[in-house]
Scaffold this active site. Structure first.
Site, PDB file in Angstrom:
ATOM      1  CB  SER A   1      -0.893  -0.001   1.240  1.00  0.00           C
ATOM      2  OG  SER A   1      -1.631  -1.199   1.312  1.00  0.00           O
TER       3      SER A   1
ATOM      4  CE  LYS B   1      -4.829  -1.491   1.193  1.00  0.00           C
ATOM      5  NZ  LYS B   1      -5.778  -2.377   1.868  1.00  0.00           N
TER       6      LYS B   1
ATOM      7  CE  LYS C   1       1.226   2.112   4.494  1.00  0.00           C
ATOM      8  NZ  LYS C   1       1.551   0.875   3.791  1.00  0.00           N
TER       9      LYS C   1
HETATM   10  P1  NAD Z   1       4.899  -6.584   7.487  1.00  0.00           P
HETATM   11  O1  NAD Z   1       5.594  -5.521   8.254  1.00  0.00           O
HETATM   12  O2  NAD Z   1       4.402  -7.791   8.198  1.00  0.00           O
HETATM   13  O3  NAD Z   1       5.839  -7.091   6.293  1.00  0.00           O
HETATM   14  C1  NAD Z   1       6.735  -6.263   5.609  1.00  0.00           C
HETATM   15  C2  NAD Z   1       7.954  -7.100   5.271  1.00  0.00           C
HETATM   16  O4  NAD Z   1       8.879  -6.292   4.535  1.00  0.00           O
HETATM   17  C3  NAD Z   1       8.703  -7.595   6.524  1.00  0.00           C
HETATM   18  O5  NAD Z   1       8.933  -8.992   6.422  1.00  0.00           O
HETATM   19  C4  NAD Z   1      10.000  -6.805   6.497  1.00  0.00           C
HETATM   20  O6  NAD Z   1      11.098  -7.494   7.075  1.00  0.00           O
HETATM   21  C5  NAD Z   1      10.178  -6.580   5.008  1.00  0.00           C
HETATM   22  N1  NAD Z   1      11.068  -5.480   4.689  1.00  0.00           N
HETATM   23  C6  NAD Z   1      11.124  -4.251   5.240  1.00  0.00           C
HETATM   24  N2  NAD Z   1      12.094  -3.509   4.668  1.00  0.00           N
HETATM   25  C7  NAD Z   1      12.669  -4.304   3.723  1.00  0.00           C
HETATM   26  C8  NAD Z   1      13.723  -4.115   2.785  1.00  0.00           C
HETATM   27  N3  NAD Z   1      14.394  -2.955   2.711  1.00  0.00           N
HETATM   28  N4  NAD Z   1      14.045  -5.137   1.959  1.00  0.00           N
HETATM   29  C9  NAD Z   1      13.384  -6.333   2.018  1.00  0.00           C
HETATM   30  N5  NAD Z   1      12.369  -6.564   2.891  1.00  0.00           N
HETATM   31  C10 NAD Z   1      12.016  -5.557   3.721  1.00  0.00           C
HETATM   32  O7  NAD Z   1       3.727  -5.846   6.704  1.00  0.00           O
HETATM   33  P2  NAD Z   1       2.439  -6.518   6.046  1.00  0.00           P
HETATM   34  O8  NAD Z   1       1.325  -6.477   7.035  1.00  0.00           O
HETATM   35  O9  NAD Z   1       2.817  -7.773   5.367  1.00  0.00           O
HETATM   36  O10 NAD Z   1       2.117  -5.412   4.941  1.00  0.00           O
HETATM   37  C11 NAD Z   1       2.874  -5.299   3.743  1.00  0.00           C
HETATM   38  C12 NAD Z   1       2.189  -4.247   2.865  1.00  0.00           C
HETATM   39  O11 NAD Z   1       0.844  -4.654   2.591  1.00  0.00           O
HETATM   40  C13 NAD Z   1       2.080  -2.868   3.528  1.00  0.00           C
HETATM   41  O12 NAD Z   1       2.258  -1.878   2.561  1.00  0.00           O
HETATM   42  C14 NAD Z   1       0.668  -2.869   4.098  1.00  0.00           C
HETATM   43  O13 NAD Z   1       0.160  -1.560   4.251  1.00  0.00           O
HETATM   44  C15 NAD Z   1      -0.071  -3.682   3.056  1.00  0.00           C
HETATM   45  N6  NAD Z   1      -1.264  -4.421   3.507  1.00  0.00           N
HETATM   46  C16 NAD Z   1      -1.275  -5.085   4.709  1.00  0.00           C
HETATM   47  C17 NAD Z   1      -2.429  -5.788   5.086  1.00  0.00           C
HETATM   48  C18 NAD Z   1      -2.502  -6.581   6.382  1.00  0.00           C
HETATM   49  O14 NAD Z   1      -3.611  -6.991   6.756  1.00  0.00           O
HETATM   50  N7  NAD Z   1      -1.406  -6.823   7.082  1.00  0.00           N
HETATM   51  C19 NAD Z   1      -3.544  -5.806   4.245  1.00  0.00           C
HETATM   52  C20 NAD Z   1      -3.479  -5.130   3.025  1.00  0.00           C
HETATM   53  C21 NAD Z   1      -2.343  -4.433   2.665  1.00  0.00           C
END
Ligand code: NAD
Length: 287
Positions: free
Chosen positions: A94, A169, A238
């Site tokens: 997102s 989104k 965010k």
């Molecule tokens: P999360 O924090 O669980 O996962 C993010 C991952 O990215 C982590 O494993 C982290 O180690 C990795 N990461 C961070 N910096 C990095 C880098 N420089 N290089 C490689 N990996 C890196 O977050 P999430 O809940 O999985 O969400 C991911 C995205 O999806 C976000 O943008 C969030 O807004 C969106 N999203 C989340 C949900 C939800 O329910 N959790 C639903 C829809 C959308």
């Protein structure tokens, strides 16, 4: 079957990458948390960990599922000159639509197409492959990756040019946050009046106030006290911030949006980095 790079194996990325492996694709995975990537590759014969950027040199499609635009920009900028000409980058995070447009321009200069394809439905729908996916970008690139997206989501909507998915989104998550805060306040007010909180939720679910929080979060994560939906409050804050900045830049008043941004931002600062977004339920409760 395609060679797919997948970066970001967090709450959402992990089950999504799993479904792509299950579908027979060959995955090259990476996460700043090396253990997450190594565990994933160990459990999936079709996956290997990228140990250097050059390992993405054969990726036909590269999917990012990262926290925000700053991280997406950093990660993808480091792969310009490495990803092959004609590759399609799909940012399913997102992200901020304005930054997405700028990044797409930079990638286009290197012969790489970019789509934004953020998702809605949370961890539950990421696990069973029933996410809603809103896609921005060129129609030809959308058709190239549609079969891959179909593994991850049930409703795939091409909503407009690059950035359109990320804009929609953020706006969706603003509406969702509004519903969550209104629901939390209504439950607390009902309880203060002497009502049973479960009855408050059940009756709203049979009435016009029904929303995603009353249906899928109130009993499950708020009243149960588990607060483990898998979507962090920081990520929600965010998203609301992106929606409010976007609307404001486009001349909209966003009065309610600014209030919701303030509440989610303050709650995130007060509850800390690990807080789940459903913990807003306890944050809005009067002392
Ligand atoms: P999360 O924090 O669980 O996962 C993010 C991952 O990215 C982590 O494993 C982290 O180690 C990795 N990461 C961070 N910096 C990095 C880098 N420089 N290089 C490689 N990996 C890196 O977050 P999430 O809940 O999985 O969400 C991911 C995205 O999806 C976000 O943008 C969030 O807004 C969106 N999203 C989340 C949900 C939800 O329910 N959790 C639903 C829809 C959308």
């Amino acid at each position: 079957m395609r060679k797919i790079g997948f970066i970001g194996l967090g709450m959402m990325g992990l089950p999504m990458a799993h479904l792509l492996c299950e579908a027979g694709h060959e995955l090259i995975v990476q996460d700043v948390n090396a253990t997450a990537a190594e565990r994933f590759a160990a459990a999936h014969p079709g996956a290997r960990v990228a140990v250097a950027p050059a390992d993405f040199g054969a990726a036909e499609v590269l999917i990012t599922m990262l926290p925000n635009s700053a991280v997406v920009n950093e990660v993808l900028s480091s792969l310009v000159g490495i990803l092959p000409q004609g590759a399609v980058v799909v940012d399913m995070s997102s992200s901020d639509p304005v930054q997405t447009r700028e990044l797409a321009g930079k990638l286009a200069g290197a012969g790489i197409a970019m789509l934004d394809a953020p998702v809605s439905g949370g961890v539950t729908k990421a696990v069973d492959g029933s996410l809603a996916i809103m896609v921005g970008g060129a129609g030809s690139a959308v058709e190239t990756v549609r079969p891959i997206l179909a593994t991850l989501g049930r409703v795939i909507t091409h909503v407009g040019p690059i950035g359109a998915g990320h804009a929609l989104k953020a706006l969706n998550n603003y509406v969702s946050a509004a519903g969550l805060i209104a629901t939390a306040e209504a439950i607390h007010a009902g309880v203060a009046f002497g009502l049973d909180p479960n009855t408050v939720v059940d009756v709203i679910n049979a009435s016009t106030g029904k929303n995603n929080t009353t249906e899928n979060k109130a009993h499950q994560f708020m009243l149960s006290g588990t607060f483990n939906s898998g979507f962090s409050l920081a990520l929600q804050a965010k998203d609301v911030g992106i929606a409010v900045s976007l609307g404001t830049a486009l001349g909209q008043k966003m009065e309610l949006g600014r209030k919701i941004e303030e509440i989610t931002h303050d709650a995130s600062a007060a509850l800390g980095a690990g807080a789940d977004h459903t913990e807003l339920y306890r944050y809005v409760r009067p002392e």
